[in-house]
Design an enzyme around this catalytic site. Structure first.
Site, short mmCIF file in Angstrom:
data_model
loop_
_atom_site.label_atom_id
_atom_site.label_comp_id
_atom_site.label_asym_id
_atom_site.label_seq_id
_atom_site.Cartn_x
_atom_site.Cartn_y
_atom_site.Cartn_z
CG HIS A 159 3.14 -3.04 6.55
ND1 HIS A 159 3.75 -4.18 6.01
CD2 HIS A 159 1.69 -3.55 5.90
CE1 HIS A 159 2.96 -4.64 4.67
NE2 HIS A 159 2.07 -3.82 4.59
CG HIS A 216 -2.35 -0.39 0.98
ND1 HIS A 216 -2.06 -2.13 1.37
CD2 HIS A 216 -3.19 -0.19 0.72
CE1 HIS A 216 -3.67 -2.43 0.87
NE2 HIS A 216 -4.13 -1.37 0.84
#
Length: 174
Positions: free
Chosen positions: A150, A111
């Site tokens: 993440h 992303h």
């Protein structure tokens, strides 16, 4: 492997800091919305709008975007499967994940890579929108950490990947 151990510990400590506060639930809702803008649908719309309305710069934006993503996606996939870094919630039961990630591994953040790729192209082709685009990309990266999917280094390396692919594509086309 011991040379990266301090980085891994710092990553986990930073994730815990970001995910263990009293505002984590409302912040996770905002983070989901921000992260969703980086799912890819918006990139297609922006590319087509730029091509349709943006003249020469719009055409460059679309072509550079297609070329940059053609480079970024295989590198992203290769890195994920080479490093096989587990996600934060897999490394500590203290880390809460607020979404289900689309793939198994965390390094690099796809992303974030895509967002910084787009922000770099926007900054080059449409300079007045550059600062907004870079802030938006940074917010996508932050949202991935705040959602518990993440680590900080995943986001940093994702941003570097996206910026590098965009700059290389621009250099090839200009």
């Amino acid at each position: 492997m011991r040379s990266i151990e301090p980085i891994a510990k710092l990553d986990l400590a930073f994730s815990l800091f970001c995910l263990q506060h009293r505002f984590r639930l409302p912040l996770s809702r905002l983070s989901k919305a921000v992260s969703h803008t980086g799912d890819g649908h918006l990139y297609i719309v922006l590319g087509l709008l730029a091509w349709w309305l943006g003249g020469e710069q719009g055409q460059l934006f679309l072509l550079a975007g297609l070329l940059a993503f053609a480079m970024e996606l295989p590198i992203y996939w290769l890195a994920k499967n080479l490093f096989k870094r587990r996600r934060p919630q897999e490394l500590s039961e203290l880390v809460t994940s607020f979404i289900t990630p689309s793939d198994r591994y965390s390094l690099p953040s796809g992303h974030t890579a895509a967002a910084f790729l787009m922000a770099s192209l926007i900054s080059y082709c449409f300079p007045p929108l550059g600062l907004f685009a870079l802030v938006w990309a940074g917010c996508i990266g932050a949202s991935r950490i705040l959602l518990g999917v993440h680590f900080l280094t995943d986001v940093v390396l994702g941003s570097i990947l996206g910026l590098a692919c965009a700059q290389f594509a621009i250099a090839l086309l200009v």
